[in-house]
Write an enzyme that holds these catalytic residues in place. Structure first.
Site, short mmCIF file in Angstrom:
data_model
loop_
_atom_site.label_atom_id
_atom_site.label_comp_id
_atom_site.label_asym_id
_atom_site.label_seq_id
_atom_site.Cartn_x
_atom_site.Cartn_y
_atom_site.Cartn_z
N TYR A 186 0.85 -1.19 0.00
CA TYR A 186 0.00 0.00 0.00
C TYR A 186 0.88 1.24 0.00
CZ TYR A 186 -3.80 3.01 1.89
OH TYR A 186 -4.73 3.99 2.11
N SER A 188 1.50 3.93 1.47
CA SER A 188 2.14 4.61 2.62
C SER A 188 3.07 3.70 3.42
CB SER A 188 1.06 5.17 3.55
OG SER A 188 0.26 4.13 4.07
N LYS A 189 3.24 2.45 2.98
CA LYS A 189 4.10 1.52 3.71
C LYS A 189 5.58 1.83 3.48
CE LYS A 189 0.90 -1.35 5.35
NZ LYS A 189 -0.32 -0.58 5.56
N ASN A 190 6.46 1.13 4.22
CA ASN A 190 7.91 1.32 4.07
C ASN A 190 8.34 1.16 2.61
OD1 ASN A 190 7.28 0.65 6.87
ND2 ASN A 190 9.50 0.70 7.21
#
Length: 376
Positions: A186, A188-190
């Protein structure tokens, strides 16, 4: 209030740094018009699997779908029980429900907020088929006792590593311990796509083949459908983005760790709790989660200061309306329930500047001072 707002996550900052490379890759994909199950997907699958210390990667549509694929590949189905935690995103339970299985919760460690493996024995039944530990916020679950318990009882282990790309347990990266590791990509993940994407990692060739089949309408050969599958493919545009971002992941994680260190140094002893890192693990700070008094008032205060916050997660899954059919009641998971009203996430992304981090810290201290002066 400062004129500069600091969001919880600044996706644009990362995009602008990579924009020329990304736009060139998009143009290449669109010129070729092979938009899924293509060379970039295969290259990304291989690169990410190797990064995690696994032989196989299976790209798919989302982290939620990754979990469902993993459960299906492991033969988890109607009436089977899967042990997990209530302090996680609803996707963990959605995937279990999607295959007809039943989520069975255990409580969490009060310091790391992760699965309390010591409760596994209490919830084991003849219908238990799998354990689904969640590497939450960026910190690894204590995997050795989980794996020992699973092996002793013939259970599958599916790791939800959606918030822990690159986190380690005893020097080994998450996603490589259980039968299958599941990652959300997704945005906004790392490591994030430009929208929705996911990937599963495994060292089991048979499980990898099953997941590839399930994600592509149950077929290995086009228009020959061996089972009822799903449309869960990773498209080439997302794979192109992920391939470009992949070489930066370690550096980005190190930046997150540096920001967390700065937060910890100045907020430890000021707020009610800062993140804990166990000696056997590493934390990659997908979210930087603290505990504060009067959390909702804190969030309002920070908003007025121009600083974004969020709550991961305000209502534990066992108390969600969607989970009422499972029969859980308030009071059944006291640590999870005590934590939910207190936790809050501060801004955390690699591109944060030292000045921005200090502004967040100063605003948190200002709030705590305000609370102290009004309660005296």
């Amino acid at each position: 209030m400062s004129s500069e707002n600091i969001p919880l996550v600044d996706l644009r900052a990362q995009y602008l740094a990579l924009k020329p490379e990304i736009m060139a890759a998009f143009e290449e994909v669109l010129e070729g018009m092979q938009l899924f199950i293509g060379p970039r997907q295969r290259a990304f699958e291989q690169e990410f699997a190797m990064y995690c210390g696994c032989q196989f990667g299976v790209g798919n549509a989302s982290g939620t779908h990754a979990l469902e694929l993993a459960l299906r590949a492991c033969g988890i189905g109607a009436g089977d029980e899967v042990i997990t935690v209530a302090n996680t995103f609803i996707a963990t339970v959605e995937a279990i429900a999607a295959v007809g299985a039943i989520p069975v919760f255990v409580d969490i460690d009060p310091e790391t907020y992760l699965m309390n493996w010591q409760q596994l024995e209490q919830v084991l039944t003849p219908r238990t088929r799998a354990i689904l530990p969640v590497h939450l916020y960026g910190h690894a679950v204590e995997m050795q006792p989980v794996m020992d318990f699973a092996r002793a009882h013939g259970l599958r282990v599916i790791e939800d590593a959606s918030q822990a790309h690159g986190a380690t347990y005893k020097g080994q990266r998450v996603g490589s311990f259980g039968d299958i590791g599941c990652f959300s990509l997704y945005y906004s993940k790392n490591l994030g796509a430009f929208g929705e994407a996911g990937i599963c990692t495994t060292n089991d060739a048979d499980l990898a083949e099953k997941m590839r089949m399930y994600r592509d309408h149950g077929s290995r050969v086009r228009y020959l459908h061996e089972v009822v599958g799903a449309n869960g493919r990773l498209d080439e545009l997302q794979a192109a983005v992920l391939l470009i971002k992949m070489p930066h992941l370690e550096r980005w994680n190190e930046a997150r760790q540096a920001h967390a260190h700065a937060y910890n140094e100045q907020l430890r002893g000021i707020v009610d709790a800062v993140p804990v890192v166990r000696p056997w693990g590493t934390h990659v700070y997908c979210y930087y989660v603290i505990q504060v008094p009067d959390r909702d008032r804190f969030r309002q205060f920070m908003q007025e200061e121009g600083i974004g916050t969020n709550v991961h997660y305000p209502v534990p899954l066992h108390l969600q309306p969607a989970c009422v059919p499972y029969g859980y009641k308030p009071g059944m998971f006291p640590v999870t329930e005590a934590l939910a009203p207190k936790i809050v996430s501060l801004p955390m992304y690699p591109e944060l500047t030292g000045k921005q981090v200090q502004r967040v810290i100063d605003s948190v201290k200002k709030y705590i001072g305000f609370v102290a002066s009004h309660s005296a």
